[in-house]
Design an enzyme around this catalytic site. Structure first.
Site, PDB file in Angstrom:
ATOM      1  N   GLU A   1       2.987 -58.294 -52.099  1.00  0.00           N
ATOM      2  CA  GLU A   1       3.428 -57.717 -52.410  1.00  0.00           C
ATOM      3  C   GLU A   1       4.784 -58.689 -52.674  1.00  0.00           C
ATOM      4  O   GLU A   1       5.410 -59.286 -53.761  1.00  0.00           O
ATOM      5  CB  GLU A   1       4.672 -56.540 -52.258  1.00  0.00           C
ATOM      6  CG  GLU A   1       3.007 -55.427 -52.759  1.00  0.00           C
ATOM      7  CD  GLU A   1       2.810 -55.182 -53.867  1.00  0.00           C
ATOM      8  OE1 GLU A   1       2.068 -56.379 -54.082  1.00  0.00           O
ATOM      9  OE2 GLU A   1       3.174 -53.964 -54.444  1.00  0.00           O
TER      10      GLU A   1
ATOM     11  N   THR B   1       5.883 -59.024 -62.388  1.00  0.00           N
ATOM     12  CA  THR B   1       7.115 -58.300 -61.949  1.00  0.00           C
ATOM     13  C   THR B   1       8.123 -58.874 -61.276  1.00  0.00           C
ATOM     14  O   THR B   1       8.899 -58.175 -61.085  1.00  0.00           O
ATOM     15  CB  THR B   1       5.958 -58.302 -60.122  1.00  0.00           C
ATOM     16  OG1 THR B   1       5.100 -56.548 -60.454  1.00  0.00           O
ATOM     17  CG2 THR B   1       7.002 -56.192 -59.352  1.00  0.00           C
TER      18      THR B   1
HETATM   19  N1  HSE Z   1       8.448 -50.889 -58.039  1.00  0.00           N
HETATM   20  C1  HSE Z   1       8.267 -52.462 -58.149  1.00  0.00           C
HETATM   21  C2  HSE Z   1       9.344 -52.591 -59.496  1.00  0.00           C
HETATM   22  C3  HSE Z   1       6.925 -51.763 -58.670  1.00  0.00           C
HETATM   23  O1  HSE Z   1       9.459 -52.223 -60.165  1.00  0.00           O
HETATM   24  O2  HSE Z   1       8.989 -53.119 -59.778  1.00  0.00           O
HETATM   25  C4  HSE Z   1       5.831 -53.345 -59.175  1.00  0.00           C
HETATM   26  O3  HSE Z   1       4.884 -52.630 -58.780  1.00  0.00           O
END
Ligand code: HSE
Length: 325
Positions: free
Chosen positions: A147, A199
């Site tokens: 991530e 993201t």
């Molecule tokens: N919590 C993260 C965001 C998840 O919303 O940026 C990304 O999939």
């Protein structure tokens, strides 16, 4: 940590005879945030999922084969599954490595936990080949490196549900504290517009400071959602699916977001919002008939936009990454 190393060293003797041992897994998509729980809540889906095969090799390297059309990097340092497995090799302090074949069905940049499926699927499969010497919490730590590579930040709200299954609360990542939250049956309808939202970009546009009055609303909703799930109180779940912090900003990146949301609520959805960092939108429903009605309204709305899209009607996946052989 010490006992982990001696376990793995012990294990090495076993793997010497386990050359070419391989395992195939289904790594599920996930919905991070579940509307109000930015970075702290997530749930696993039964559909879509990636298919991955991991093989033990007798060299401490990671070899990656992609059998899809997404053109993701095969250099393990640049691949989310690769960095997670390299971390596992480091922790093993041994001479074994992994050959990974990845067939992605979850499109990268969809908001359905594509990167998490790759990194979590890889470490769960590899751990299985090592007779599960690592705990789920260890695996979450390793997979979070994927991530970090994908979005610049470690977050576990896709990784944890992908590994644990069901709904998970990530109370903290430093130190890691993952709690499985029991939930009543829930149907999930998703619409995935075929556009990519990175993201990293979707995080950069967020405000760094929030008002106390908004924070109060948000933590009331998070507590309400978790309580509603634990008590199987669908009305409370529905009332708590509200996000006053992130959705007002991110929804501008998602075509027809407001229409999809209002149409889905009219069709009987309990509530929903942006799936992860988008562009997918998800809605929760109590039963399949409602979930299908929600799908219809999503389809109608998106057909009018002229943007290509894909819909899913699925349920919460209670087991996480599934071993196939
Ligand atoms: N919590 C993260 C965001 C998840 O919303 O940026 C990304 O999939």
């Amino acid at each position: 940590m010490k006992s982990q190393i001696s376990n793995s060293t012990m294990h090495l003797k076993a793997t010497a005879s386990a050359k070419n041992k391989s395992i195939t897994v289904y790594a599920p998509g996930t919905v991070a945030n579940i509307v109000c729980g930015f970075d702290v809540l997530g749930l696993a889906l039964n559909d879509p999922y990636d298919i991955m095969t991991v093989k033990l090799i007798e060299e401490p390297v990671v070899v990656i084969h992609n059998v899809d059309n997404y053109g993701l990097p095969t250099d393990p340092q640049k691949n989310v599954a690769g960095v997670a497995l390299l971390e596992m090799i480091d922790r093993l302090d041994s001479k074994i490595g992994f050959d990974v074949t990845i067939e992605k069905k979850i499109m990268p940049g969809s908001g359905i936990g594509s990167s998490a499926a790759s990194s979590a699927g890889a470490v769960v499969a590899a751990n299985h080949l090592l007779d599960n010497i690592f705990s789920n919490a260890d695996l979450v730590q390793m997979a979070m490196l994927g991530e970090k590579l994908a979005s610049g930040v470690k977050h576990a709200d896709n990784i944890a549900p992908c590994i644990y299954g069901g709904v998970t609360l990530i109370r903290s990542i430093h130190p890691l504290d993952v709690i499985s939250v029991p939930s009543p049956p829930l149907y999930v309808t998703l619409v995935h517009p075929q556009i990519e939202v990175r993201t990293e970009d979707a995080r950069q546009i967020l405000r760094k400071q929030i008002l106390l009055k908004d924070a109060i609303k948000q933590w009331g909703n998070i507590a309400g959602l978790v309580t509603g799930l634990m008590k199987s109180d669908y009305d409370l779940i529905s009332r708590s699916l509200e996000d006053v912090l992130i959705e007002p900003i991110r929804s501008i990146l998602i075509p027809a977001f407001a229409e999809v949301k209002s149409g889905s609520l009219e069709a009987g959805a309990l509530g929903g919002g942006i799936s992860g960092s988008g562009p997918s939108i998800f809605m929760l429903s109590r039963d399949e008939t409602t979930a299908r009605e929600v799908e219809k309204t999503m389809q109608e709305t998106y057909t009018n936009t002229g943007i290509a899209f894909h819909t899913y009607v699925t349920t919460v996946n209670m087991e996480g990454v599934k071993l196939m052989n």
